[in-house]
Scaffold this motif. Structure first.
Motif, PDB file in Angstrom:
ATOM      1  N   ILE A   1       7.579  45.286  68.477  1.00  0.00           N
ATOM      2  CA  ILE A   1       6.200  45.214  67.899  1.00  0.00           C
ATOM      3  C   ILE A   1       5.450  43.776  67.997  1.00  0.00           C
ATOM      4  O   ILE A   1       4.082  43.512  68.292  1.00  0.00           O
ATOM      5  CB  ILE A   1       6.007  46.261  66.760  1.00  0.00           C
TER       6      ILE A   1
ATOM      7  N   GLY B   1       4.649  42.198  71.218  1.00  0.00           N
ATOM      8  CA  GLY B   1       3.208  42.857  71.892  1.00  0.00           C
ATOM      9  C   GLY B   1       2.024  42.391  71.402  1.00  0.00           C
ATOM     10  O   GLY B   1       0.996  42.222  71.810  1.00  0.00           O
ATOM     11  N   LEU B   2       2.049  42.124  69.877  1.00  0.00           N
ATOM     12  CA  LEU B   2       0.846  41.580  69.385  1.00  0.00           C
ATOM     13  C   LEU B   2       0.799  40.276  69.306  1.00  0.00           C
ATOM     14  O   LEU B   2      -0.279  39.741  69.163  1.00  0.00           O
ATOM     15  CB  LEU B   2       0.867  41.866  67.754  1.00  0.00           C
TER      16      LEU B   2
ATOM     17  N   SER C   1       1.984  42.477  76.665  1.00  0.00           N
ATOM     18  CA  SER C   1       0.882  42.563  75.661  1.00  0.00           C
ATOM     19  C   SER C   1       0.300  44.042  75.247  1.00  0.00           C
ATOM     20  O   SER C   1       0.062  44.669  75.909  1.00  0.00           O
ATOM     21  CB  SER C   1      -0.251  41.690  75.958  1.00  0.00           C
ATOM     22  N   LEU C   2       0.351  44.180  73.926  1.00  0.00           N
ATOM     23  CA  LEU C   2      -0.490  45.098  73.372  1.00  0.00           C
ATOM     24  C   LEU C   2      -1.772  45.029  73.363  1.00  0.00           C
ATOM     25  O   LEU C   2      -2.668  45.809  73.258  1.00  0.00           O
ATOM     26  CB  LEU C   2      -0.044  45.655  71.980  1.00  0.00           C
TER      27      LEU C   2
ATOM     28  N   PRO D   1      -3.166  45.969  77.488  1.00  0.00           N
ATOM     29  CA  PRO D   1      -1.955  46.659  78.022  1.00  0.00           C
ATOM     30  C   PRO D   1      -1.991  46.591  79.641  1.00  0.00           C
ATOM     31  O   PRO D   1      -2.898  46.451  80.414  1.00  0.00           O
ATOM     32  CB  PRO D   1      -2.258  48.009  77.533  1.00  0.00           C
TER      33      PRO D   1
ATOM     34  N   LEU E   1       4.591  52.008  72.884  1.00  0.00           N
ATOM     35  CA  LEU E   1       4.087  50.574  72.780  1.00  0.00           C
ATOM     36  C   LEU E   1       4.864  50.069  74.090  1.00  0.00           C
ATOM     37  O   LEU E   1       4.369  48.918  74.611  1.00  0.00           O
ATOM     38  CB  LEU E   1       4.615  50.363  71.542  1.00  0.00           C
TER      39      LEU E   1
ATOM     40  N   LEU F   1       3.344  50.814  77.212  1.00  0.00           N
ATOM     41  CA  LEU F   1       1.908  49.971  77.300  1.00  0.00           C
ATOM     42  C   LEU F   1       2.051  48.411  77.523  1.00  0.00           C
ATOM     43  O   LEU F   1       1.217  47.662  78.029  1.00  0.00           O
ATOM     44  CB  LEU F   1       1.161  50.149  76.188  1.00  0.00           C
ATOM     45  N   MET F   2       3.189  47.886  76.925  1.00  0.00           N
ATOM     46  CA  MET F   2       3.460  46.381  76.933  1.00  0.00           C
ATOM     47  C   MET F   2       3.960  46.076  78.551  1.00  0.00           C
ATOM     48  O   MET F   2       3.163  45.273  79.044  1.00  0.00           O
ATOM     49  CB  MET F   2       4.603  45.982  76.246  1.00  0.00           C
TER      50      MET F   2
END
Length: 432
Positions: free
Chosen positions: A197, A200-201, A209-210, A213, A277, A280-281
């Motif tokens: 997490i 991703g942030l 990357s979140l 995406p 997540l 999406l990444m």
């Protein structure tokens, strides 16, 4: 029935079910999942303690492959399948407790199997759990090699040799010491989820990357990919071997069903978050381990690779010796009864047994090199059987005379559908 004080174990007799002995049950214990062994010596548990133990059982390394499952299935089928896996396994976990209520002397998953189907079922359960342990052990070797290969570039074979050697050394440790290593593994799994997490942030551009995406798909590319996702989504819910013991260990068994709902609800939430997540990444480029995707993608801080690599390295070391232990114990018992082996010192026999088992794990890891395929196979071939097919069968046999016609029909249809899905998922893995 044996008299009180005799050395023989009591027999459970029922006119509707085969007679079985606790001597056979003791043998079955050695083939049980390591997750069962970790809970054998717990005291009477409150509902919160049961929930904690259940969550720790279900959330493991299978969570790392969930983004790949979402990539195979697409958002819509993937979300539906993951939820269906959670709901169906939650239901069958409750059925196992209902089966236990038929006889107070039933304590374990193996007890229920033998109570319903006799010695043949006992053999099948042993074989199933052996494959379960073998698959889990292989996945540990593969994930260790993949992680350090991504970080250092050194050939994976080197790391497979290293982790196999550590498995061999740690297999001589006592179970109480290994239980501390198991707790360390649970902590590592939790930290890995948080690391994903944070990654991703942290990254502001894709992939990884979140905040921006990667492109994703609502539907699977083809039927084979959809069937591959079945096992991946089922594998995180493969903890039914311990739920009978969780039930028996509760101070207030009436709270079991509510506790199970909480366990599976929380597990599904974490699993869906990781699957979504991770997808999406990295989108369609996500690899079979989300951590591998992070480690081979440029743009993340170098220290995150070191942290993930360390966590992934500790995880197999902490859980691998526990996974191999039940199989080693069975081999120890078998060789101790053979006169050919009795000519050798017991320490030599134990060393040979451990070397042979670890060698089997190592050689098999050279054949099955894809973590996603291992998780898919484990979920399709094993988890469908242990978590859905077997519990439904037990429930149908034990309560057949008390069930309505529609309930019997629905249960039989559910078993047939589960068998078909297990076969389709396993076939899809074999064809990759």
């Amino acid at each position: 029935m044996a008299t009180v004080g005799s050395e023989e174990r009591p027999l459970i007799e029922d006119s509707l079910h085969p007679t079985f002995s606790y001597n056979a049950i003791e043998e079955e214990t050695d083939a049980r999942s390591v997750r069962t062994a970790a809970l054998k010596n717990t005291g009477n548990s409150t509902a919160p303690q049961t929930i904690f133990n259940g969550i720790n059982t279900l959330i493991g390394i299978g969570i790392l492959s969930l983004p790949l499952g979402m990539r195979y299935a697409g958002w819509i089928p993937g979300s539906v399948i993951l939820l269906a896996c959670a709901l169906s396994t939650q239901y069958t976990a409750k059925l196992l407790a209902k089966c236990l209520q038929k006889n107070d002397e039933l304590m374990t998953y193996g007890d229920i199997a033998q109570y319903c189907l006799g010695n043949v079922a006992h053999f099948i359960i042993v074989a199933t759990f052996t494959v379960d342990l073998l698959s889990a052990g292989i996945s540990m070797i593969v994930i260790f090699a993949d992680s350090f290969n991504a970080l250092t570039g050194v050939d994976k074979l080197v790391f497979k040799i290293i982790i196999s050697f550590l498995f061999f050394l740690f297999s001589f440790l006592r179970l109480d010491i290994l239980s501390h290593l198991s707790l360390l593994g649970i902590l590592c799994t939790t930290l890995i989820v948080f690391s994903v997490i944070i990654c991703g942030l942290f990254k502001t551009d894709g992939p990884g990357s979140l905040l921006h995406p990667s492109p994703t798909s609502l539907w699977p590319q083809d039927a084979q990919n959809l069937f591959l996702s079945l096992g991946i989504f089922m594998s995180p819910f493969g903890g039914h071997a311990i739920f009978p013991e969780l039930y028996r260990d509760m101070v207030h068994p009436k709270k079991y069903n509510r506790s199970v709902s909480t366990i599976f609800g929380f597990t599904w939430s974490v699993d869906f978050a990781m699957a979504g997540l991770g997808y999406l990444m990295f989108g369609e480029a996500v690899l079979d381990e989300i951590t591998k995707s992070i480690m081979v993608t440029p743009g993340f801080p170098q220290w995150i690779n070191v942290v993930i690599c360390a966590l992934m390295g500790i995880l197999p070391v902490s859980k691998g010796p526990l996974i191999t232990r039940p199989i080693i114990t069975m081999l120890d018992q078998y060789t101790s009864s053979k006169t050919t082996y009795n000519k050798l010192p017991s320490s030599v026999i134990r060393a040979i047994n451990r070397f042979v088992i670890v060698l089997i794990f190592f050689i098999t890891s050279l054949v099955f090199t894809d973590f996603g395929r291992i998780m898919s196979f484990l979920g399709s071939a094993i988890c469908f059987a242990i978590c859905i097919i077997y519990p439904l069968t037990f429930y149908l046999i034990i309560y057949y005379d008390e069930l309505s016609v529609w309930k019997i029909t629905a249960t039989v249809i559910s078993i047939i559908i589960s068998v078909i899905l297990a076969v389709c998922g396993t076939t899809a893995v074999a064809l990759v």
